[in-house]
Scaffold this motif. Structure first.
Motif, PDB file in Angstrom:
ATOM      1  N   ALA A  92       7.463 -13.070   8.430  1.00  0.00           N
ATOM      2  CA  ALA A  92       8.050 -13.788   7.295  1.00  0.00           C
ATOM      3  C   ALA A  92       7.688 -13.088   5.984  1.00  0.00           C
ATOM      4  N   GLY A  93       6.464 -12.566   5.911  1.00  0.00           N
ATOM      5  CA  GLY A  93       6.017 -11.861   4.703  1.00  0.00           C
ATOM      6  C   GLY A  93       6.813 -10.612   4.417  1.00  0.00           C
ATOM      7  N   VAL A  94       7.192  -9.891   5.467  1.00  0.00           N
ATOM      8  CA  VAL A  94       8.022  -8.690   5.314  1.00  0.00           C
ATOM      9  C   VAL A  94       9.422  -9.088   4.830  1.00  0.00           C
ATOM     10  N   ASN A  95       9.955 -10.188   5.374  1.00  0.00           N
ATOM     11  CA  ASN A  95      11.271 -10.681   4.932  1.00  0.00           C
ATOM     12  C   ASN A  95      11.235 -11.111   3.466  1.00  0.00           C
ATOM     13  N   VAL A  96      10.141 -11.783   3.091  1.00  0.00           N
ATOM     14  CA  VAL A  96       9.966 -12.194   1.691  1.00  0.00           C
ATOM     15  C   VAL A  96       9.929 -10.968   0.786  1.00  0.00           C
ATOM     16  N   ALA A  97       9.198  -9.945   1.206  1.00  0.00           N
ATOM     17  CA  ALA A  97       9.098  -8.713   0.410  1.00  0.00           C
ATOM     18  C   ALA A  97      10.481  -8.130   0.157  1.00  0.00           C
ATOM     19  N   GLN A  98      11.293  -8.061   1.199  1.00  0.00           N
ATOM     20  CA  GLN A  98      12.635  -7.494   1.045  1.00  0.00           C
ATOM     21  C   GLN A  98      13.507  -8.369   0.144  1.00  0.00           C
ATOM     22  N   LYS A  99      13.342  -9.692   0.272  1.00  0.00           N
ATOM     23  CA  LYS A  99      14.119 -10.622  -0.564  1.00  0.00           C
ATOM     24  C   LYS A  99      13.763 -10.450  -2.044  1.00  0.00           C
ATOM     25  N   LEU A 100      12.472 -10.335  -2.334  1.00  0.00           N
ATOM     26  CA  LEU A 100      12.032 -10.166  -3.720  1.00  0.00           C
ATOM     27  C   LEU A 100      12.517  -8.823  -4.286  1.00  0.00           C
ATOM     28  N   ILE A 101      12.449  -7.793  -3.461  1.00  0.00           N
ATOM     29  CA  ILE A 101      12.919  -6.463  -3.892  1.00  0.00           C
ATOM     30  C   ILE A 101      14.420  -6.518  -4.187  1.00  0.00           C
ATOM     31  N   ASP A 102      15.174  -7.154  -3.295  1.00  0.00           N
ATOM     32  CA  ASP A 102      16.626  -7.274  -3.487  1.00  0.00           C
ATOM     33  C   ASP A 102      16.976  -8.078  -4.738  1.00  0.00           C
ATOM     34  N   SER A 103      16.045  -8.944  -5.160  1.00  0.00           N
ATOM     35  CA  SER A 103      16.257  -9.768  -6.366  1.00  0.00           C
ATOM     36  C   SER A 103      15.868  -9.032  -7.646  1.00  0.00           C
ATOM     37  N   GLY A 104      15.394  -7.792  -7.510  1.00  0.00           N
ATOM     38  CA  GLY A 104      15.048  -7.003  -8.689  1.00  0.00           C
ATOM     39  C   GLY A 104      13.613  -7.120  -9.142  1.00  0.00           C
ATOM     40  N   VAL A 105      12.741  -7.638  -8.284  1.00  0.00           N
ATOM     41  CA  VAL A 105      11.326  -7.790  -8.633  1.00  0.00           C
ATOM     42  C   VAL A 105      10.611  -6.437  -8.532  1.00  0.00           C
ATOM     43  N   LYS A 106       9.813  -6.121  -9.550  1.00  0.00           N
ATOM     44  CA  LYS A 106       9.009  -4.896  -9.530  1.00  0.00           C
ATOM     45  C   LYS A 106       7.507  -5.174  -9.596  1.00  0.00           C
ATOM     46  N   PHE A 107       7.150  -6.468  -9.788  1.00  0.00           N
ATOM     47  CA  PHE A 107       5.742  -6.854  -9.903  1.00  0.00           C
ATOM     48  C   PHE A 107       5.508  -8.087  -9.036  1.00  0.00           C
ATOM     49  N   VAL A 108       4.552  -7.988  -8.108  1.00  0.00           N
ATOM     50  CA  VAL A 108       4.282  -9.091  -7.179  1.00  0.00           C
ATOM     51  C   VAL A 108       2.814  -9.482  -7.256  1.00  0.00           C
ATOM     52  N   VAL A 109       2.562 -10.794  -7.280  1.00  0.00           N
ATOM     53  CA  VAL A 109       1.204 -11.319  -7.153  1.00  0.00           C
ATOM     54  C   VAL A 109       1.139 -11.997  -5.792  1.00  0.00           C
ATOM     55  N   GLY A 110       0.289 -11.488  -4.899  1.00  0.00           N
ATOM     56  CA  GLY A 110       0.217 -11.937  -3.522  1.00  0.00           C
ATOM     57  C   GLY A 110       0.399 -10.724  -2.632  1.00  0.00           C
ATOM     58  N   PRO A 111       0.507 -10.912  -1.310  1.00  0.00           N
ATOM     59  CA  PRO A 111       0.309 -12.154  -0.577  1.00  0.00           C
ATOM     60  C   PRO A 111      -1.153 -12.624  -0.566  1.00  0.00           C
ATOM     61  N   TYR A 112      -1.342 -13.841  -0.060  1.00  0.00           N
ATOM     62  CA  TYR A 112      -2.670 -14.456   0.048  1.00  0.00           C
ATOM     63  C   TYR A 112      -3.387 -13.975   1.304  1.00  0.00           C
ATOM     64  N   ASN A 113      -2.667 -13.878   2.420  1.00  0.00           N
ATOM     65  CA  ASN A 113      -3.266 -13.552   3.713  1.00  0.00           C
ATOM     66  C   ASN A 113      -3.273 -12.043   3.969  1.00  0.00           C
ATOM     67  N   SER A 114      -4.402 -11.542   4.480  1.00  0.00           N
ATOM     68  CA  SER A 114      -4.497 -10.119   4.828  1.00  0.00           C
ATOM     69  C   SER A 114      -3.450  -9.724   5.862  1.00  0.00           C
ATOM     70  N   GLY A 115      -3.242 -10.583   6.851  1.00  0.00           N
ATOM     71  CA  GLY A 115      -2.290 -10.282   7.920  1.00  0.00           C
ATOM     72  C   GLY A 115      -0.868 -10.139   7.417  1.00  0.00           C
ATOM     73  N   VAL A 116      -0.562 -10.782   6.301  1.00  0.00           N
ATOM     74  CA  VAL A 116       0.755 -10.657   5.662  1.00  0.00           C
ATOM     75  C   VAL A 116       0.758  -9.447   4.723  1.00  0.00           C
ATOM     76  N   ALA A 117      -0.347  -9.266   4.008  1.00  0.00           N
ATOM     77  CA  ALA A 117      -0.424  -8.205   2.992  1.00  0.00           C
ATOM     78  C   ALA A 117      -0.289  -6.813   3.593  1.00  0.00           C
ATOM     79  N   ILE A 118      -0.841  -6.597   4.784  1.00  0.00           N
ATOM     80  CA  ILE A 118      -0.828  -5.248   5.369  1.00  0.00           C
ATOM     81  C   ILE A 118       0.601  -4.763   5.639  1.00  0.00           C
TER      82      ILE A 118
END
Length: 374
Positions: free
Chosen positions: A83-109
């Motif tokens: 889900a974290g990888v999908n979120v990353a792609q969604k944020l990128i597609d929305s034009g985001v260049k700055f992210v705060v997070g993820p909270y979990n190491s297993g998602v962040a990697i």
């Protein structure tokens, strides 16, 4: 008269257009568990970012001759790597260049790979050392790592609590495994005996078999590499089974959620290590807590201040770079330093904080209370 109205209207529209032209919208992404057992943490982190953005928009900073307006795009990664990888792609597609997070190491990697490939800057509290071992130059850890959290808890257990016989339980997440291994390594180096290493998962609620096994070994403390939704029930079951051992953990059990789930089984028998200085003693800590409570009608949890700082750190770097271009902002982050609520953010070549104090907490009235910085 009619012509004057038209001219006036066009002039007004022009002024409004000019006002908009003088404004640059910057999208900020947040990724965290906004649903499920860890949602208390995800929402708290999101609140930290939101508070910073609201303050910045109320008193806009000017970059490149234009006022910045920040827009928060917050997504639920469910504490799940896919889900974290999908979120990353969604944020990128929305034009985001700055992210705060993820909270979990297993998602962040896995998510960090996606962000890195898209040129997105990421500031995470994920503590597994592997996050910053990947060689990404636009990734920053705005908190202590597992090696600091796990080892400082072990040092405190050996030197201050004078414990000899301990055991470890980890939930097999990237975070749980990482922090448990670091605790175990330092425990042995400090002369403690690690009499068992048991395994569970981050969905479990029954620890009877594991605890019965450890009770027979007469351990003085159990270190949990895991999260509060497991820590609270574990404390209850330890009390029910008569396991007279302390429950130790990392930052993820340093939360009021432990008390909510564990009730009167959570007290001075529970100790945890959290990155950052003692908020009440930090220069702007009490002010931050007051602002947070006024805005959200609750006390901040573990990492609200770090997420607030992460957002403010981005804004500070944009001002220094006089640009919102990610590459230019990143250059400022790499060489600069930002003094926030929870710490001073200056990074080594891997993206780890050069200095990250660790605070040991216990619980009183089911609430985490700072004991000492270590």
């Amino acid at each position: 008269m009619y012509l004057n109205k038209i001219i006036g209207g066009l002039a007004l529209a022009g002024l409004v257009g000019m006002a908009y032209a003088q404004e640059t919208v910057v999208k900020i992404g947040h990724s965290g568990p906004l649903s499920g057992a860890q949602s208390f943490a995800g929402k708290d982190n999101e609140n930290g970012v939101r508070l910073a953005i609201e303050e910045l928009n109320a008193k806009p900073i000017t970059v490149g001759g234009k006022k910045l307006k920040f827009e928060l795009l917050s997504e639920d990664d469910q504490a799940d790597p896919k889900a974290g990888v999908n979120v990353a792609q969604k944020l990128i597609d929305s034009g985001v260049k700055f992210v705060v997070g993820p909270y979990n190491s297993g998602v962040a990697i896995p998510a960090s790979r996606v962000y890195n490939d898209a040129g997105v800057i990421m500031a995470t509290v994920g503590s597994n050392p592997k996050i910053t071992e990947q060689g990404y130059k636009s990734l920053y850890r705005i908190n202590a790592s597992d090696s600091q959290l796990g080892s400082k808890m072990a040092l405190y257990a050996a030197k201050e609590l004078k414990l000899k016989n301990v055991a470890v339980i980890d939930d097999r997440t990237a975070y749980g495994q990482g922090v448990a291994e670091e605790f175990k390594k330092q425990a042995k180096a400090s002369g403690m005996n690690v009499l068992g290493h048991e395994f569970t998962n981050d969905k479990a609620s029954d620890f009877t078999a594991i605890l019965t096994n450890l009770k027979a070994k007469k351990v003085e403390a159990i270190f949990l590499g895991g999260y509060a939704p497991q820590g609270g029930p574990m404390a209850r079951q330890m009390k029910q089974l008569g396991v007279n051992a302390k429950l130790l953990g990392g930052d993820t059990i340093c939360a009021a959620e432990m008390g909510r789930l564990g009730g009167d089984a959570v007290g001075e028998n529970v100790l945890c290590a959290q990155g950052g200085a003692i908020l009440d003693k930090a220069a702007s800590g009490p002010e931050f807590k007051g602002k947070y409570k006024k805005r959200f009608n609750q006390e901040p949890e573990v990492y609200a201040a770090s997420f607030y700082d992460g957002m403010m750190m981005y804004a500070d770097a944009m001002k220094k770079a006089n640009s919102v271009d990610a590459a230019k902002v990143n250059a400022e982050l790499q060489k600069g330093s930002y003094k926030g609520v929870a710490g001073t953010y200056a990074f080594d070549e891997k993206g780890n904080m050069k200095q990250s104090p660790v605070t040991i907490f216990t619980f009183k009235n089911q609430q985490p209370v700072a004991v000492t910085s270590y």
